[in-house]
Design an enzyme around this catalytic site. Structure first.
Site, PDB file in Angstrom:
ATOM      1  N   HIS A  62       0.785  -1.231   0.000  1.00 42.62           N
ATOM      2  CA  HIS A  62       0.000   0.000   0.000  1.00 42.62           C
ATOM      3  C   HIS A  62       0.813   1.275   0.000  1.00 42.62           C
ATOM      4  O   HIS A  62       0.253   2.354   0.128  1.00 42.62           O
ATOM      5  CB  HIS A  62      -0.909   0.047   1.235  1.00 42.62           C
ATOM      6  CG  HIS A  62      -2.128  -0.795   1.107  1.00 42.62           C
ATOM      7  ND1 HIS A  62      -3.288  -0.329   0.545  1.00 42.62           N
ATOM      8  CD2 HIS A  62      -2.361  -2.080   1.437  1.00 42.62           C
ATOM      9  CE1 HIS A  62      -4.191  -1.295   0.561  1.00 42.62           C
ATOM     10  NE2 HIS A  62      -3.660  -2.374   1.089  1.00 42.62           N
ATOM     11  N   LYS A 107      -8.391  14.291   4.443  1.00 46.62           N
ATOM     12  CA  LYS A 107      -7.576  13.073   4.445  1.00 46.62           C
ATOM     13  C   LYS A 107      -6.602  13.201   5.594  1.00 46.62           C
ATOM     14  O   LYS A 107      -6.547  14.250   6.232  1.00 46.62           O
ATOM     15  CB  LYS A 107      -6.832  12.939   3.116  1.00 46.62           C
ATOM     16  CG  LYS A 107      -6.090  14.233   2.730  1.00 46.62           C
ATOM     17  CD  LYS A 107      -5.417  14.149   1.363  1.00 46.62           C
ATOM     18  CE  LYS A 107      -6.349  14.163   0.198  1.00 46.62           C
ATOM     19  NZ  LYS A 107      -6.407  12.911  -0.531  1.00 46.62           N
ATOM     20  N   ARG A 108      -5.825  12.152   5.881  1.00 43.00           N
ATOM     21  CA  ARG A 108      -4.812  12.293   6.916  1.00 43.00           C
ATOM     22  C   ARG A 108      -3.912  13.484   6.591  1.00 43.00           C
ATOM     23  O   ARG A 108      -3.652  13.771   5.424  1.00 43.00           O
ATOM     24  CB  ARG A 108      -3.987  11.008   7.025  1.00 43.00           C
ATOM     25  CG  ARG A 108      -4.742   9.846   7.631  1.00 43.00           C
ATOM     26  CD  ARG A 108      -5.285  10.174   9.006  1.00 43.00           C
ATOM     27  NE  ARG A 108      -4.188  10.267   9.974  1.00 43.00           N
ATOM     28  CZ  ARG A 108      -3.897   9.320  10.860  1.00 43.00           C
ATOM     29  NH1 ARG A 108      -4.598   8.211  10.907  1.00 43.00           N
ATOM     30  NH2 ARG A 108      -2.894   9.480  11.698  1.00 43.00           N
ATOM     31  N   LYS A 152       1.000  14.568   1.229  1.00 50.99           N
ATOM     32  CA  LYS A 152      -0.319  14.911   0.685  1.00 50.99           C
ATOM     33  C   LYS A 152      -0.441  16.412   0.413  1.00 50.99           C
ATOM     34  O   LYS A 152      -1.384  16.873  -0.206  1.00 50.99           O
ATOM     35  CB  LYS A 152      -1.428  14.443   1.627  1.00 50.99           C
ATOM     36  CG  LYS A 152      -1.540  12.906   1.723  1.00 50.99           C
ATOM     37  CD  LYS A 152      -2.636  12.507   2.705  1.00 50.99           C
ATOM     38  CE  LYS A 152      -2.764  11.009   2.922  1.00 50.99           C
ATOM     39  NZ  LYS A 152      -3.584  10.321   1.914  1.00 50.99           N
ATOM     40  N   THR A 184      -8.316   6.982  -2.249  1.00 48.06           N
ATOM     41  CA  THR A 184      -9.681   6.516  -2.482  1.00 48.06           C
ATOM     42  C   THR A 184     -10.672   7.640  -2.218  1.00 48.06           C
ATOM     43  O   THR A 184     -11.805   7.597  -2.669  1.00 48.06           O
ATOM     44  CB  THR A 184     -10.032   5.319  -1.585  1.00 48.06           C
ATOM     45  OG1 THR A 184      -9.653   5.616  -0.243  1.00 48.06           O
ATOM     46  CG2 THR A 184      -9.337   4.065  -2.050  1.00 48.06           C
ATOM     47  N   LYS A 224     -14.508   8.692  -4.054  1.00 47.37           N
ATOM     48  CA  LYS A 224     -15.782   9.045  -3.413  1.00 47.37           C
ATOM     49  C   LYS A 224     -16.265  10.394  -3.923  1.00 47.37           C
ATOM     50  O   LYS A 224     -17.461  10.576  -4.201  1.00 47.37           O
ATOM     51  CB  LYS A 224     -15.609   9.108  -1.894  1.00 47.37           C
ATOM     52  CG  LYS A 224     -15.156   7.797  -1.262  1.00 47.37           C
ATOM     53  CD  LYS A 224     -14.697   8.035   0.187  1.00 47.37           C
ATOM     54  CE  LYS A 224     -13.819   6.910   0.685  1.00 47.37           C
ATOM     55  NZ  LYS A 224     -13.082   7.256   1.913  1.00 47.37           N
TER      56      LYS A 224
HETATM   57  C1  PLP Z   1     -11.752   7.519   2.115  1.00 41.81           C
HETATM   58  C2  PLP Z   1     -11.207   7.825   3.418  1.00 41.81           C
HETATM   59  C3  PLP Z   1      -9.829   7.987   3.586  1.00 41.81           C
HETATM   60  C4  PLP Z   1      -8.839   7.896   2.447  1.00 41.81           C
HETATM   61  O1  PLP Z   1      -8.680   9.171   1.860  1.00 41.81           O
HETATM   62  P1  PLP Z   1      -7.465   9.532   0.889  1.00 41.81           P
HETATM   63  O2  PLP Z   1      -7.874  10.844   0.323  1.00 41.81           O
HETATM   64  O3  PLP Z   1      -7.410   8.475  -0.135  1.00 41.81           O
HETATM   65  O4  PLP Z   1      -6.254   9.618   1.719  1.00 41.81           O
HETATM   66  C5  PLP Z   1      -9.349   8.294   4.847  1.00 41.81           C
HETATM   67  N1  PLP Z   1     -10.181   8.428   5.897  1.00 41.81           N
HETATM   68  C6  PLP Z   1     -11.520   8.296   5.770  1.00 41.81           C
HETATM   69  C7  PLP Z   1     -12.388   8.476   6.962  1.00 41.81           C
HETATM   70  C8  PLP Z   1     -12.078   7.988   4.537  1.00 41.81           C
HETATM   71  O5  PLP Z   1     -13.404   7.845   4.424  1.00 41.81           O
END
Ligand code: PLP
Length: 836
Positions: A376, A569-570, A575, A677, A681
Site C-alpha cells: 500500500h 484526508k490524513r 499529501k 480513495t 468518493k
Molecule cells: C476515504 C477515506 C480515507 C482515504 O482518503 P485519501 O484521500 O485516499 O487519503 C481516509 N479516511 C476516511 C475516513 C475515509 O473515508
C-alpha cells in the site's frame, strides 16, 4: 426526540407493509418496543436516541441472523474454496443505515420509527463510528467486506478488536488534541462473542529439539506466556441478496491458568498486573498512517492477528479433513493487507511443520501457494522492519523459521545470479548492519504467489523501483489491482437525493453495476437534468453550511454560491496540505491588493488527523487555523474567501462532506500516493478533481477525459529528475506571487503573538532536500486554480463536468476491484445462500 409520543403512541396503520425482503412493519414496531422496554429497561420517559438506536439495531440484527446462519451453512455444505482477508485495520464507520440499505428495509423502518414519533436521522447520528483504522487502508478493508458479501464470495475478514479505536480529534487554540475513543464503552450490538472458537497464542519462551521414535527431529516451543484470542463476529450483509458474511475480530484475554504459581505464592497483585499486560495486546489501535516506530506491542499485535486467524482456518480444516492437507491449496487463499500481517508467512510454516507435522517442503509449497500480498505504500519509511533481537526474544520459533526461509531463498537468488553478492545483500530478508533487522515486505514477497499494488502507477513503480530485484526474479508474481470504493455507502446511502435522481433517470442497476452510470452521459447536455443536478448539489452545500454554522461560535461568511473546495484526508507532508494553504494565502493577498474582480468566491475546507507523534503534521493543522483566523475575521475579505478546518474527520464525517464538494484536492507529490480513495468518493458525488499525475488520479483522468479534470504539477519522472538540483530559493526569487506568499508567512503575519512557530514548516519547504517538492509545483497549481474559477463561472458547463465525473466513475467501484482480485488471485465461486 422531536415529538413527544414515543413508546406510548399507537402505530398509524395496522396494515402490514411487506418490504422487498418480506419484513413487516408491525413486527418491527413490536420488536423495537420489546427491546426498548424489556432488554434495555427504558420507558416513554426516557427519550434517548441512543437507546432507541440500540433497540432498533437489535431488531435489525435479528433479521440478519437467519441469513447469516444460512450463508454459513451454504459455504460449509458446498465445501467451496474460501479466501481470508488479514488486516490490522477495518474502518467500518456506522453500521445501522448501511445494514438497512443492504437489507432493503430503509423505507419500512423509517416509516415504523416515524409512526412511533422517532426521527430516523437522530438514531443514525447517535451511533458511534467503528473507527478501527487510520485512513485509506482501513477503509479499503471495510469496502472490501461490503463488496465480498454483495458478490456472494466466501470471504472471512480477520482483524483485531481494539478496545480504543482511532482517537477523537479536538482542537484547542488551533492545535490538535487527541482524546481516546472508547467506542466499546456502551457495548456493541452488532458483535457476537464466540468463546468456543478461542485459540492460544504463544509469546516468549524458548525452543527445544526433540527426536521422536522414528528418529525424526521436531522443534518444540516451550515455557511460553500464552494469551487467549477470543473472536467477536460482526455480520456483513450483501446488498439485497440474502448473503451475510463474517468479520471476525480477535480480543486478547488472559488464559485462565495464568500465573497460578504467583496466585498461590500470595502475589495476587503481580498476577493481576500480568493479566492486564496480556489483555493490552488489543487495547489500542496505533494511530500512525505511514510509519510504525518499532514498538514491541505493535509486533505482538501483528503476531496475535496472524496466529489466531491461521489457527482458526487450520482448526476448521482439520475438523473436516483430519490431517490430510492434500487439497488445502485448492480450497484456501490468504490476502495480506499490507506488510502488517506478513508474519503470517512464518506462522503458517510453524503451524504446518511443528503442529501438523508436515515436511518443510510440503509446508513451504502450501504457504507459497496460498499467501497473496498487497502493498500500500511507496514511502520507504513505512516498510516495516523488526530487530532480530526483539523477534528472538518475543517469537523465538518464528525467528528460526525466518532464518531458514531466508537460507533457502538466498540459495535461490545465488542460483539465478551466481556471485552477485550485492544483490544477495539487497534482497535478503535479513538486513545486516549494527543491528540485524527482519524486512517484513521481503518476507511477504518471498512467501506469496501474488504481489499487487493498488493503482497502475503504484504497481509500476513497485516493479521498477522498490521491488525491482524481486520483479526480475519472479515477474509472474506481480500484478495491479486499482482500488475502489463501495457505491452503496459512498453514493446510495450518503447522497440519497442524487441517488434518487440517478435511479429515476437510468434505473437502479447502477447500485450493483456501477458501469451503468455511463448512461448519464447522454443527459449531460439536457438543461432540465442539469438544473436538477445543480439543485441537489446546492442543497448539499447548504446542509454543510447549516451544520458548520451550528457548530461555530464565530460568525461565518458562508455563501452557497461560493466554490466549495475540499481536501479531507490524513494530514501528511506528502499529501501537501501546505500547497493548498500557500494558494489560500495567495488569494488573500490578491483580495488585500484589490486584485480580485475577476475571481470567484471560494470556501476552502480542510480536515484530517495528524499522527500524535508527527510534529510537522501537527504544525500544519496549527497553520491552517491561524491562517483561517486572519482571513475569516477580515471584513475586507468577506465571503470572497473562507478557510475552514473540519475537526475529527472520520467515515461518518466524510459521508456528510462528499455530497457537498464542488472541487476536490488530490495534490500529493507525484509518485507518493499509492492510490487514494477519497478521490473516488468525490468523483462519484460529482466533484471535479484538481490533482497531480499520482496514484489513481491518472486513471480517473483517463476515464473522465482531460477536459473534465484539472491537472497540474510535475510527473513522477520529472520529480525524480529534478531532485538532484532542486533549488526552491531560486524558484521563489523568480516568482513574484510566491515571493509575496513566502514573505507574508515569514513576516509572522499569521502568528503575531506566537513568534517563530512556523519556522520549521517554512524551512522544510524552502530546503533543497524537501522530499515533497512543494515549491516546485506552486506556479502550475496557482495557474490551474485560476482556470478552475473560469470554469466555475460558467455554471452550466461546470454542471456538465460534474455529471460527467459521476457518469465515468464506474471503474472505481469496489465491485470491479474485487472481481479482479477474484478472477486473478482468489478464484472463488459465488455462493448463493438459501433461506429455508
Ligand atoms: C476515504 C477515506 C480515507 C482515504 O482518503 P485519501 O484521500 O485516499 O487519503 C481516509 N479516511 C476516511 C475516513 C475515509 O473515508
Amino acid at each position: 426526540m422531536p415529538r413527544n409520543k414515543f413508546i406510548k403512541s399507537k402505530p398509524k396503520s395496522s396494515i402490514f407493509i411487506l418490504s422487498e425482503q418480506g419484513i413487516k412493519k408491525q413486527n418491527f414496531i413490536d420488536d423495537f418496543k420489546q427491546y426498548y422496554v424489556h432488554l434495555l429497561g427504558r420507558d416513554e420517559n426516557c427519550r434517548s436516541p441512543y437507546y432507541a438506536g440500540v433497540a432498533l439495531s437489535q431488531a435489525i440484527r435479528d433479521r440478519l441472523m437467519e441469513r447469516w446462519k444460512a450463508t454459513h451453512k451454504t459455504y460449509k455444505e458446498s465445501g467451496c474454496r474460501r479466501a481470508y482477508y488479514l488486516s490490522m485495520e477495518y474502518l467500518m464507520g456506522r453500521t445501522l443505515s448501511n445494514a438497512m440499505l443492504n437489507l432493503g428495509i430503509t423505507d419500512t423502518v423509517t416509516q415504523a420509527m416515524y409512526d412511533l414519533g422517532i426521527e430516523m436521522e437522530e438514531l443514525i447520528a447517535s451511533e458511534q463510528d467503528a473507527g478501527l483504522g487510520n485512513g485509506g487502508l482501513g477503509r479499503l478493508a471495510a469496502c472490501f467486506m461490503d463488496r465480498c458479501a454483495t458478490l456472494q464470495l466466501p470471504v472471512i475478514g480477520y482483524g483485531l478488536r481494539y478496545e480504543y479505536g482511532m482517537f477523537t480529534q479536538i482542537i484547542v487554540n488551533g492545535e490538535q488534541v487527541e482524546k481516546p475513543d472508547h467506542w466499546l464503552r456502551h457495548g456493541n450490538v452488532w458483535e457476537i462473542e464466540r468463546l468456543e472458537y478461542s485459540h492460544r497464542i504463544k509469546f516468549g519462551g524458548q525452543t527445544k529439539f526433540q527426536t521422536n521414535a522414528k528418529g525424526k527431529q521436531r522443534v518444540l516451543w516451550v515455557d511460553t506466556h500464552d494469551v487467549l484470542a477470543v473472536p467477536f463476529d460482526t455480520p456483513i450483509p450483501g446488498y439485497k441478496n440474502g448473503t451475510v458474511n463474517t468479520l471476525r475480530l480477535w480480543k486478547a484475554v488472559a488464559t485462565e491458568d495464568f500465573n497460578l504459581d504467583e496466585f498461590n505464592a500470595g502475589e495476587y497483585a503481580e498476577a493481576v498486573t500480568a493479566k492486564i499486560a496480556a489483555e493490552n495486546i488489543t487495547m489500542v489501535l496505533y494511530p500512525n498512517d505511514a510509519n510504525e516506530n518499532g514498538k514491541e506491542l505493535r509486533l505482538r499485535q501483528q503476531y496475535f492477528l496472524a496466529s489466531a486467524s491461521l489457527q482458526d482456518v487450520i482448526a476448521h480444516w482439520t475438523d473436516v479433513n483430519g490431517k490430510n492437507f492434500e487439497k488445502f491449496i485448492e480450497k484456501n487463499c490468504f490476502q495480506l493487507n499490507d506488510t502488517h500481517p506478513s508474519i503470517a508467512v512464518a506462522e503458517l510454516m510453524r503451524l504446518l511443520v511443528d503442529e501438523q507435522h508436515l515436511s518443510w517442503d510440503e509446508a513451504w509449497h502450501i504457504t507459497r501457494s496460498t499467501m497473496a500480498y498487497t502493498n500500500h505504500t511507496l514511502l520507504p519509511e513505512a516498510l516495516e522492519k523488526w530487530p532480530v533481537s526483539l523477534m528472538q526474544r518475543l517469537l523465538p520459533r518464528l525467528m528460526q523459521i525466518i532464518f531458514e526461509i531466508n537460507a533457502f531463498f538466498m540459495a535461490e537468488v545465488s542460483a539465478h545470479w551466481p556471485g552477485d553478492l550485492e544483490r544477495l545483500r539487497r534482497m535478503s530478508i535479513i538486513e545486516e548492519g549494527d543491528q540485524q533487522q527482519v524486512r517484513m515486505a521481503h518476507l511477504a514477497i518471498v512467501g506469496s504467489f501474488s504481489v499487487n499494488g493498488v493503482a497502475q502507477l503504484h504497481s509500476q513503480l513497485l516493479q521498477q523501483k522498490l521491488f525491482t530485484d524481486f520483479f526480475a526474479l519472479w515477474p509472474e508474481k506481480f500484478n495491479n489491482k486499482t482500488n475502489g470504493v463501495t457505491p452503496r455507502r459512498w453514493l446510495a446511502a450518503c447522497n440519497p437525493e442524487l441517488a434518487n435522481l440517478i435511479t429515476e433517470t437510468i434505473g437502479n442497476r447502477w447500485v450493483t453495476d456501477l458501469s451503468e452510470l455511463k448512461k448519464l452521459e447522454s443527459y449531460a447536455e439536457n438543461p432540465h437534468f442539469r438544473k436538477r443536478w445543480r439543485a441537489i448539489k446546492q442543497a448539499a452545500k447548504q446542509r454543510m453550511i447549516d451544520y458548520k454554522k451550528e457548530k461555530s461560535e464565530v460568525e461565518l461568511n458562508l455563501n452557497v454560491d461560493a466554490l466549495f473546495d475540499v481536501q479531507v484526508k490524513r494530514i501528511h507532508e506528502y499529501k501537501r496540505q501546505l500547497l493548498n494553504i500557500l494558494h489560500v494565502i495567495h488569494l488573500y493577498i490578491c483580495i488585500k491588493k484589490g486584485n480580485f474582480e475577476e475571481r470567484v468566491p471560494r470556501c476552502v475546507l480542510i480536515g484530517g488527523k495528524a499522527a500524535p507523534g508527527y510534529a510537522m503534521a501537527k504544525k500544519i493543522i496549527k497553520l491552517i487555523h491561524n491562517v483561517s483566523q486572519v482571513i475569516n475575521s477580515d471584513p475586507e475579505v468577506g465571503d470572497k474567501l473562507v478557510l475552514l478546518f473540519l475537526p475529527d474527520y472520520r467515515v461518518s464525517a466524510m459521508e456528510k462532506i462528499c455530497p457537498g464538494a464542488d472541487l476536490h484536492e488530490q495534490i500529493s507529490t507525484a509518485g507518493k500516493e499509492a492510490s487514494g480513495t477519497g478521490n473516488m468518493k468525490f468523483m462519484m458525488n460529482g466533484a471535479i478533481t484538481i490533482g497531480t499525475l499520482d496514484g489513481a488520479n491518472i486513471e480517473i483522468r483517463e476515464e473522465v477525459g482531460d477536459e473534465n479534470f484539472f491537472l497540474f504539477g510535475l510527473t513522477e519522472a520529472e520529480i525524480e529528475a529534478r531532485r538532484d538540483h532542486y533549488d526552491p530559493i531560486s524558484i521563489i526569487d523568480q516568482d513574484e506571487d510566491l515571493q509575496q506568499v513566502m514573505h507574508l508567512l515569514k513576516s509572522g503575519h499569521f502568528n503575531q503573538f506566537e513568534p517563530g512557530i512556523f519556522n520549521d514548516l517554512i524551512n522544510s519547504i524552502t530546503s533543497p532536500f524537501d522530499p515533497w517538492m512543494t515549491i516546485a509545483d506552486f506556479r502550475s497549481y496557482i495557474d490551474v486554480q485560476k482556470s478552475v474559477e473560469n470554469a466555475y463561472r460558467d455554471q452550466d458547463h461546470w454542471t456538465k463536468m460534474s455529471i460527467l465525473n459521476c457518469a465515468n466513475s464506474g471503474k472505481f467501484s469496489s465491485d470491479r476491484t474485487l472481481l479482479e482480485y477474484n478472477r486473478e488471485i482468489w478464484k472463488l465461486k459465488p455462493q448463493s445462500a438459501k433461506l429455508k
